[in-house]
Motif scaffolding. Sequence first.
Motif, PDB file in Angstrom:
ATOM      1  N   ARG A 126       8.444   1.120  -2.576  1.00 51.85           N
ATOM      2  CA  ARG A 126       7.215   1.764  -3.057  1.00 51.85           C
ATOM      3  C   ARG A 126       7.292   3.281  -2.916  1.00 51.85           C
ATOM      4  N   VAL A 127       7.939   3.743  -1.840  1.00 51.52           N
ATOM      5  CA  VAL A 127       8.073   5.186  -1.633  1.00 51.52           C
ATOM      6  C   VAL A 127       9.054   5.775  -2.641  1.00 51.52           C
ATOM      7  N   ARG A 128      10.176   5.117  -2.853  1.00 51.79           N
ATOM      8  CA  ARG A 128      11.147   5.591  -3.841  1.00 51.79           C
ATOM      9  C   ARG A 128      10.536   5.653  -5.232  1.00 51.79           C
ATOM     10  N   ALA A 129       9.755   4.628  -5.571  1.00 51.19           N
ATOM     11  CA  ALA A 129       9.148   4.584  -6.905  1.00 51.19           C
ATOM     12  C   ALA A 129       8.192   5.753  -7.115  1.00 51.19           C
ATOM     13  N   PHE A 130       7.370   6.044  -6.100  1.00 54.24           N
ATOM     14  CA  PHE A 130       6.408   7.135  -6.261  1.00 54.24           C
ATOM     15  C   PHE A 130       7.117   8.487  -6.272  1.00 54.24           C
ATOM     16  N   LYS A 131       8.136   8.639  -5.436  1.00 55.00           N
ATOM     17  CA  LYS A 131       8.907   9.892  -5.432  1.00 55.00           C
ATOM     18  C   LYS A 131       9.534  10.143  -6.794  1.00 55.00           C
ATOM     19  N   ASP A 132      10.141   9.102  -7.376  1.00 53.98           N
ATOM     20  CA  ASP A 132      10.782   9.259  -8.682  1.00 53.98           C
ATOM     21  C   ASP A 132       9.757   9.607  -9.751  1.00 53.98           C
ATOM     22  N   TRP A 133       8.616   8.916  -9.708  1.00 51.25           N
ATOM     23  CA  TRP A 133       7.558   9.196 -10.691  1.00 51.25           C
ATOM     24  C   TRP A 133       7.022  10.615 -10.526  1.00 51.25           C
ATOM     25  N   LEU A 156       0.841  -1.200   0.000  1.00 52.19           N
ATOM     26  CA  LEU A 156       0.000   0.000   0.000  1.00 52.19           C
ATOM     27  C   LEU A 156       0.867   1.239   0.000  1.00 52.19           C
ATOM     28  N   LEU A 157       0.595   2.150  -0.901  1.00 56.38           N
ATOM     29  CA  LEU A 157       1.265   3.450  -0.957  1.00 56.38           C
ATOM     30  C   LEU A 157       0.208   4.518  -0.741  1.00 56.38           C
ATOM     31  N   ARG A 158       0.356   5.293   0.339  1.00 55.07           N
ATOM     32  CA  ARG A 158      -0.599   6.375   0.622  1.00 55.07           C
ATOM     33  C   ARG A 158       0.105   7.715   0.495  1.00 55.07           C
ATOM     34  N   ALA A 159      -0.396   8.541  -0.415  1.00 57.94           N
ATOM     35  CA  ALA A 159       0.181   9.862  -0.663  1.00 57.94           C
ATOM     36  C   ALA A 159      -0.844  10.930  -0.319  1.00 57.94           C
ATOM     37  N   SER A 160      -0.431  11.898   0.506  1.00 55.11           N
ATOM     38  CA  SER A 160      -1.299  13.006   0.908  1.00 55.11           C
ATOM     39  C   SER A 160      -0.859  14.262   0.160  1.00 55.11           C
ATOM     40  N   LEU A 161      -1.765  14.823  -0.643  1.00 59.94           N
ATOM     41  CA  LEU A 161      -1.442  15.953  -1.502  1.00 59.94           C
ATOM     42  C   LEU A 161      -2.444  17.079  -1.298  1.00 59.94           C
ATOM     43  N   SER A 162      -2.005  18.305  -1.575  1.00 58.76           N
ATOM     44  CA  SER A 162      -2.962  19.406  -1.548  1.00 58.76           C
ATOM     45  C   SER A 162      -4.036  19.140  -2.595  1.00 58.76           C
ATOM     46  N   GLU A 163      -5.236  19.637  -2.336  1.00 55.46           N
ATOM     47  CA  GLU A 163      -6.391  19.298  -3.160  1.00 55.46           C
ATOM     48  C   GLU A 163      -6.198  19.675  -4.628  1.00 55.46           C
ATOM     49  N   GLY A 164      -5.738  20.891  -4.873  1.00 57.49           N
ATOM     50  CA  GLY A 164      -5.584  21.331  -6.254  1.00 57.49           C
ATOM     51  C   GLY A 164      -4.514  20.550  -6.991  1.00 57.49           C
ATOM     52  N   SER A 177      -8.468  19.074   1.609  1.00 57.57           N
ATOM     53  CA  SER A 177      -8.097  20.280   2.348  1.00 57.57           C
ATOM     54  C   SER A 177      -7.452  19.862   3.662  1.00 57.57           C
ATOM     55  N   GLY A 178      -6.142  19.923   3.736  1.00 56.14           N
ATOM     56  CA  GLY A 178      -5.401  19.449   4.890  1.00 56.14           C
ATOM     57  C   GLY A 178      -4.509  18.299   4.493  1.00 56.14           C
ATOM     58  N   PHE A 179      -3.599  17.926   5.376  1.00 61.44           N
ATOM     59  CA  PHE A 179      -2.615  16.912   5.027  1.00 61.44           C
ATOM     60  C   PHE A 179      -2.548  15.830   6.095  1.00 61.44           C
ATOM     61  N   LEU A 180      -2.318  14.596   5.640  1.00 57.63           N
ATOM     62  CA  LEU A 180      -1.920  13.537   6.554  1.00 57.63           C
ATOM     63  C   LEU A 180      -0.431  13.693   6.824  1.00 57.63           C
ATOM     64  N   SER A 181       0.009  13.220   7.974  1.00 59.77           N
ATOM     65  CA  SER A 181       1.375  13.492   8.410  1.00 59.77           C
ATOM     66  C   SER A 181       2.291  12.290   8.233  1.00 59.77           C
ATOM     67  N   PRO A 182       3.354  12.399   7.413  1.00 58.32           N
ATOM     68  CA  PRO A 182       4.349  11.325   7.361  1.00 58.32           C
ATOM     69  C   PRO A 182       5.045  11.113   8.702  1.00 58.32           C
ATOM     70  N   SER A 183       5.249  12.179   9.479  1.00 56.78           N
ATOM     71  CA  SER A 183       5.943  12.033  10.767  1.00 56.78           C
ATOM     72  C   SER A 183       5.139  11.171  11.725  1.00 56.78           C
ATOM     73  N   ALA A 237       0.712   8.844   6.417  1.00 57.52           N
ATOM     74  CA  ALA A 237       0.915   8.708   4.978  1.00 57.52           C
ATOM     75  C   ALA A 237       2.362   8.344   4.726  1.00 57.52           C
ATOM     76  N   ASP A 238       2.614   7.659   3.607  1.00 61.78           N
ATOM     77  CA  ASP A 238       3.992   7.342   3.233  1.00 61.78           C
ATOM     78  C   ASP A 238       4.710   8.574   2.713  1.00 61.78           C
ATOM     79  N   LEU A 239       3.948   9.466   2.139  1.00 56.64           N
ATOM     80  CA  LEU A 239       4.522  10.625   1.465  1.00 56.64           C
ATOM     81  C   LEU A 239       3.486  11.738   1.459  1.00 56.64           C
ATOM     82  N   ALA A 240       3.950  12.979   1.574  1.00 57.95           N
ATOM     83  CA  ALA A 240       3.032  14.116   1.500  1.00 57.95           C
ATOM     84  C   ALA A 240       3.660  15.213   0.651  1.00 57.95           C
ATOM     85  N   VAL A 241       2.814  15.939  -0.058  1.00 60.72           N
ATOM     86  CA  VAL A 241       3.234  17.158  -0.749  1.00 60.72           C
ATOM     87  C   VAL A 241       2.530  18.305  -0.034  1.00 60.72           C
ATOM     88  N   THR A 242       3.306  19.106   0.690  1.00 62.73           N
ATOM     89  CA  THR A 242       2.765  20.148   1.556  1.00 62.73           C
ATOM     90  C   THR A 242       3.099  21.534   1.010  1.00 62.73           C
TER      91      THR A 242
END
Length: 298
Positions: free
Chosen positions: A276-283, A94-102, A130-136, A140-145
């Motif tokens: 899985r995290v490296r793959a999504f980051k690279d993509w 499972l790869l969970r990515a938290s991103l800003s809505e737009g 609207s809002g972010f899940l926290s990798p810390s 989430a595995d990854l977030a774009v904040t």
Amino acid sequence: MHSNDWNDFQAFLAVARAGQLARAASAMGVDATTIGRRLRRLEARTGATLFEQTREGQVLTEAGEAMLAEVEAMDQAASRIAEHAAGGGGIAGLLRASLSEGFGSWIVAPALRGFVEANPRLVVDLVASSGFLSPSKREADLAVTLSRPRAGPVIAGKLSDYTLRLYATRGYLSQKGWPERPAELARGHRLVGYIPDLLYAPELRYLAEIEPDLSATVRSSSINAQHRMIAAGAGIGVLPCFIGDSDKWLVPVLPDRRITRSFWLVTHKDTHNLARVRAFKDWLTALVARERGRLLPR
């Protein structure tokens, strides 16, 4: 060890990260009653109270804090085992990515097909809200904040700058007039924007950068809802250029007045090297490079 021990530890970990039974249950795809039952079973076996109930939710006790470190190590080991087991079959899990809505809705979601077709054994959760899940907190595995985290066991780097500006429909401007200076926005114009007390990030305070004391009278916590209201002629509002320039019904207002913000890519120190995290980051990094013209139009 009972056959259900790992499920109980997973429930404990989900509550520790989410801070609430309901949120933990939602993340695991079960009901809160099931989570509560697993926690009680784990506490009975360990002979320790793991959480204190507060008005805000569940808070770890001293015994719970001690267990958390051990269970997180178990979770990391389980992730590594799953990746090794995938072997030549490709990345799994499972790869969970938290991103800003737009950004999630307009940049990532339309391109995601390529990533999931290249990784058919991977389950992808795209949390664009609207809002972010926290990798810390391992939500989430990854977030774009919208800002760089100042603390926590995370690794963060700038993904990209992006620009925003004012937009409206020609119909609205024909009716209300085309403002030539920022001060004119406060006279006879309806402004679309965020609800001030529901802002999830200070970087979303846009109007004051256009002209001091400007305030929106048509408001939403959702940038997608704001876009639809602006496109329907409700008023003038600030949108990321990758949204506003994609809508043929919208035209820039005061086009020389631009706002610049940044997207930050955030991962947890302990999991940033998982396949899985490296793959999504690279993509994602490659996707942003391709979309540079939409993010930072000239």
